[in-house]
Design a protein around this motif. Structure first.
Motif, PDB file in Angstrom:
ATOM      1  N   ASN A 152       0.858  -1.184   0.000  1.00  0.00           N
ATOM      2  CA  ASN A 152       0.000   0.000   0.000  1.00  0.00           C
ATOM      3  C   ASN A 152       0.895   1.234   0.000  1.00  0.00           C
ATOM      4  O   ASN A 152       1.654   1.481   0.935  1.00  0.00           O
ATOM      5  N   ARG A 153       0.820   2.040  -1.106  1.00  0.00           N
ATOM      6  CA  ARG A 153       1.710   3.186  -1.235  1.00  0.00           C
ATOM      7  C   ARG A 153       1.469   4.221  -0.142  1.00  0.00           C
ATOM      8  O   ARG A 153       2.373   4.968   0.214  1.00  0.00           O
ATOM      9  N   ALA A 154       0.251   4.265   0.360  1.00  0.00           N
ATOM     10  CA  ALA A 154      -0.030   5.206   1.442  1.00  0.00           C
ATOM     11  C   ALA A 154       0.546   4.740   2.766  1.00  0.00           C
ATOM     12  O   ALA A 154       0.640   5.527   3.705  1.00  0.00           O
ATOM     13  N   CYS A 155       0.926   3.469   2.853  1.00  0.00           N
ATOM     14  CA  CYS A 155       1.467   2.922   4.103  1.00  0.00           C
ATOM     15  C   CYS A 155       2.966   2.684   3.963  1.00  0.00           C
ATOM     16  O   CYS A 155       3.773   3.421   4.510  1.00  0.00           O
ATOM     17  N   GLY A 156       3.358   1.658   3.236  1.00  0.00           N
ATOM     18  CA  GLY A 156       4.756   1.384   2.928  1.00  0.00           C
ATOM     19  C   GLY A 156       5.623   1.032   4.111  1.00  0.00           C
ATOM     20  O   GLY A 156       6.845   1.231   4.060  1.00  0.00           O
ATOM     21  N   VAL A 157       5.050   0.553   5.201  1.00  0.00           N
ATOM     22  CA  VAL A 157       5.859   0.239   6.372  1.00  0.00           C
ATOM     23  C   VAL A 157       6.573  -1.090   6.167  1.00  0.00           C
ATOM     24  O   VAL A 157       6.195  -1.896   5.306  1.00  0.00           O
ATOM     25  N   PHE A 158       7.592  -1.304   7.004  1.00  0.00           N
ATOM     26  CA  PHE A 158       8.351  -2.548   6.951  1.00  0.00           C
ATOM     27  C   PHE A 158       7.505  -3.689   7.527  1.00  0.00           C
ATOM     28  O   PHE A 158       6.852  -3.538   8.558  1.00  0.00           O
ATOM     29  N   LEU A 159       7.542  -4.839   6.850  1.00  0.00           N
ATOM     30  CA  LEU A 159       6.793  -6.018   7.300  1.00  0.00           C
ATOM     31  C   LEU A 159       7.786  -7.035   7.853  1.00  0.00           C
ATOM     32  O   LEU A 159       8.516  -7.687   7.086  1.00  0.00           O
ATOM     33  N   PRO A 160       7.824  -7.214   9.167  1.00  0.00           N
ATOM     34  CA  PRO A 160       8.771  -8.170   9.755  1.00  0.00           C
ATOM     35  C   PRO A 160       8.331  -9.604   9.480  1.00  0.00           C
ATOM     36  O   PRO A 160       7.180  -9.864   9.103  1.00  0.00           O
ATOM     37  N   PRO A 161       9.235 -10.557   9.688  1.00  0.00           N
ATOM     38  CA  PRO A 161       8.874 -11.966   9.451  1.00  0.00           C
ATOM     39  C   PRO A 161       7.728 -12.460  10.318  1.00  0.00           C
ATOM     40  O   PRO A 161       7.060 -13.420   9.954  1.00  0.00           O
ATOM     41  N   THR A 162       7.491 -11.816  11.449  1.00  0.00           N
ATOM     42  CA  THR A 162       6.378 -12.253  12.307  1.00  0.00           C
ATOM     43  C   THR A 162       5.010 -12.000  11.664  1.00  0.00           C
ATOM     44  O   THR A 162       4.012 -12.558  12.116  1.00  0.00           O
ATOM     45  N   GLN A 163       4.947 -11.162  10.626  1.00  0.00           N
ATOM     46  CA  GLN A 163       3.690 -10.858   9.951  1.00  0.00           C
ATOM     47  C   GLN A 163       3.526 -11.637   8.655  1.00  0.00           C
ATOM     48  O   GLN A 163       2.601 -11.382   7.890  1.00  0.00           O
ATOM     49  N   TYR A 164       4.434 -12.590   8.409  1.00  0.00           N
ATOM     50  CA  TYR A 164       4.303 -13.416   7.208  1.00  0.00           C
ATOM     51  C   TYR A 164       3.142 -14.387   7.375  1.00  0.00           C
ATOM     52  O   TYR A 164       2.949 -14.962   8.454  1.00  0.00           O
ATOM     53  N   GLN A 165       2.387 -14.596   6.288  1.00  0.00           N
ATOM     54  CA  GLN A 165       1.269 -15.547   6.260  1.00  0.00           C
ATOM     55  C   GLN A 165       1.573 -16.609   5.218  1.00  0.00           C
ATOM     56  O   GLN A 165       1.274 -16.436   4.034  1.00  0.00           O
ATOM     57  N   GLY A 166       2.147 -17.703   5.677  1.00  0.00           N
ATOM     58  CA  GLY A 166       2.497 -18.759   4.745  1.00  0.00           C
ATOM     59  C   GLY A 166       3.722 -18.378   3.942  1.00  0.00           C
ATOM     60  O   GLY A 166       4.424 -17.390   4.200  1.00  0.00           O
ATOM     61  N   PRO A 167       4.013 -19.154   2.922  1.00  0.00           N
ATOM     62  CA  PRO A 167       5.226 -18.909   2.131  1.00  0.00           C
ATOM     63  C   PRO A 167       5.071 -17.802   1.088  1.00  0.00           C
ATOM     64  O   PRO A 167       6.061 -17.402   0.484  1.00  0.00           O
ATOM     65  N   ASP A 168       3.863 -17.275   0.872  1.00  0.00           N
ATOM     66  CA  ASP A 168       3.629 -16.359  -0.250  1.00  0.00           C
ATOM     67  C   ASP A 168       3.267 -14.944   0.175  1.00  0.00           C
ATOM     68  O   ASP A 168       3.675 -13.987  -0.497  1.00  0.00           O
ATOM     69  N   ASN A 169       2.507 -14.760   1.256  1.00  0.00           N
ATOM     70  CA  ASN A 169       1.949 -13.454   1.582  1.00  0.00           C
ATOM     71  C   ASN A 169       2.419 -12.989   2.948  1.00  0.00           C
ATOM     72  O   ASN A 169       2.917 -13.769   3.765  1.00  0.00           O
ATOM     73  N   ALA A 170       2.223 -11.670   3.179  1.00  0.00           N
ATOM     74  CA  ALA A 170       2.513 -11.034   4.468  1.00  0.00           C
ATOM     75  C   ALA A 170       1.438  -9.988   4.705  1.00  0.00           C
ATOM     76  O   ALA A 170       1.024  -9.276   3.784  1.00  0.00           O
ATOM     77  N   ALA A 171       0.958  -9.906   5.964  1.00  0.00           N
ATOM     78  CA  ALA A 171      -0.121  -8.995   6.322  1.00  0.00           C
ATOM     79  C   ALA A 171       0.441  -7.803   7.081  1.00  0.00           C
ATOM     80  O   ALA A 171       1.298  -7.952   7.952  1.00  0.00           O
ATOM     81  N   CYS A 172      -0.054  -6.618   6.725  1.00  0.00           N
ATOM     82  CA  CYS A 172       0.365  -5.385   7.386  1.00  0.00           C
ATOM     83  C   CYS A 172      -0.585  -5.105   8.547  1.00  0.00           C
ATOM     84  O   CYS A 172      -1.805  -5.073   8.366  1.00  0.00           O
ATOM     85  N   ARG A 173      -0.035  -4.855   9.712  1.00  0.00           N
ATOM     86  CA  ARG A 173      -0.854  -4.573  10.875  1.00  0.00           C
ATOM     87  C   ARG A 173      -1.326  -3.125  10.903  1.00  0.00           C
ATOM     88  O   ARG A 173      -2.277  -2.804  11.604  1.00  0.00           O
ATOM     89  N   ALA A 174      -0.663  -2.281  10.151  1.00  0.00           N
ATOM     90  CA  ALA A 174      -1.019  -0.863  10.173  1.00  0.00           C
ATOM     91  C   ALA A 174      -2.252  -0.575   9.320  1.00  0.00           C
ATOM     92  O   ALA A 174      -3.216   0.038   9.780  1.00  0.00           O
TER      93      ALA A 174
END
Length: 399
Positions: free
Chosen positions: A302-324
């Protein structure tokens, strides 16, 4: 001596015979009788009956005949009575014989009836024994049938239990695999925590030693402001330089704003030395350090967000979810999450090509690769989805 008579005279016949015998007596002339009576009355006063000698003889003969007849009648009556008594005795004997014969007949009939009853009871017992045996055979046959049906039910239930057990084993294997991955991740996190704890313990020991040394030396010079202060109010960096609390706070804030770690003598100064830092500041500084230490870091698509996604927010081998912003990012192409295989996932593309070459089919629900070894086209995935191996369509929607 008993007088024998030719025929038996009943008492009624005897009375009639006496009457006839009396009536045959000669009668006197009424005129003569009246004359005689008159003569007698006239001569002798009261009237007296005067009979002739012949009349008296005739009367006596009649009386004798009557007495003889009476004796005869009495004898006949006595003989008749004896005969009646004899007949009564014979009749009684005959009746006793008849009653005895009747009793014998009744006893024989009763014995016959008893034998018949015994025979019937024997037949009844025989029939009942036969019925009991038939009933026992029927019960045994029914029990055998029930046992066969129970065995069949047990076999079917065992087959169903085996099927359910196989499904549970498959689910358990999947769960164990997920648990193994989770344990590995936890072990990695635990290893990191242990390393950090060891690092903190080492630093704490060093600090304790340094504090002990400082306690002996008391005052030190700040590396920034060059002012001396009590060592108890100052913090020493790993390179042995000292910082006052105000300069240390300013240095850590500048490092966070410049997104560069706070270094002294080319050594990173851990944020735990900044004792007055808030929890939010520590979290943001640790997140920055994790971003700097992570090779090829991942950021929110999300260009309006762009925060760093740590490995703890990874969802499976393909995706990562942003908490913000709650957005999901593809870890391969770093764009918003999409369905299907990522074009930049070369390994998955090669696996898909190999599956197409070998005729493998992907589950329409969980996307796991399925290979048919034998059997029909009706496939059941371990996620319980049913589909056609030939077309890949949902089996329940196939008409």
């Amino acid at each position: 001596m008993m007088v024998q008579c030719q025929r038996a005279i009943r008492p009624k016949d005897a009375r009639q015979y006496r009457q006839r015998s009396v009536s045959v007596l000669p009668r006197s002339d009424p005129t003569q009788d009246s004359t005689a009576s008159n003569n007698v009355e006239s001569s002798a006063g009261p009237l007296q009956l005067v009979l002739s000698r012949n009349t008296y003889e005739r009367l006596a003969a009649a009386r004798r005949a009557q007495d003889g007849l009476t004796d005869q009648v009495r004898a006949e009556a006595l003989a008749m009575k004896e005969r009646q008594q004899e007949e009564l005795r014979i009749f009684r004997e005959f009746r006793e014989l008849a009653e005895q014969e009747k009793r014998q007949q009744e006893e024989a009939l009763r014995q016959l009836q008893l034998d018949d009853l015994r025979q019937r009871m024997l037949e009844f017992e025989t029939l009942r024994a036969i019925e009991e045996e038939e009933r026992a055979v029927e019960v045994a046959r029914r029990r055998e049938t029930e046992a066969l049906m129970r065995d069949e039910a047990i076999r079917q239930r065992q087959a169903e239990q085996n099927r359910i057990l196989a499904e549970r084993i498959a689910e358990e294997e999947a769960r164990v695999e997920e648990e193994r991955i989770r344990i590995q991740e936890e072990e990695q996190r635990e290893l990191i925590r242990i390393q950090e704890a060891e690092e903190r313990e080492r630093i704490r020991i060093q600090e304790a030693e340094e504090r002990e040394r400082i306690r002996r030396e008391r005052f030190r010079e700040c590396a920034v402001c060059m002012e001396e202060d009590d060592m108890g109010s100052m913090i020493q960096a790993p390179c042995a330089h000292w910082y006052c609390r105000e300069d240390l706070q300013t240095a850590f804030h500048n490092a966070l704003n410049s997104r560069q770690p706070f270094r002294c003598c080319s050594q990173e100064i851990p944020v735990h030395l900044f004792t007055n830092a808030t929890a939010d500041f520590r979290e943001r500084y640790d997140l920055m350090m994790l971003e700097l230490r992570t090779p090829n870091p991942l950021y929110c698509s999300n260009r309006a967000c762009g925060v760093f996604l740590p490995p703890t927010q990874y969802q499976g081998p393909d995706n990562a979810a942003c908490r913000a912003c709650r957005s999901t990012t593809c870890r391969m192409c770093r764009n918003p999450a999409h369905s299907g295989i990522c074009p930049q996932d070369v390994g998955m593309q090669q696996a898909t090509a190999l599956a197409a070459q070998n005729g493998w089919r992907r589950c329409p629900r969980c996307s796991n690769m399925v290979e048919k070894i034998s059997g029909c086209d009706h496939m059941t995935c371990r996620c319980r989805a049913e589909f056609s191996y030939t077309t890949g369509a949902d089996y329940n929607n196939i008409v």
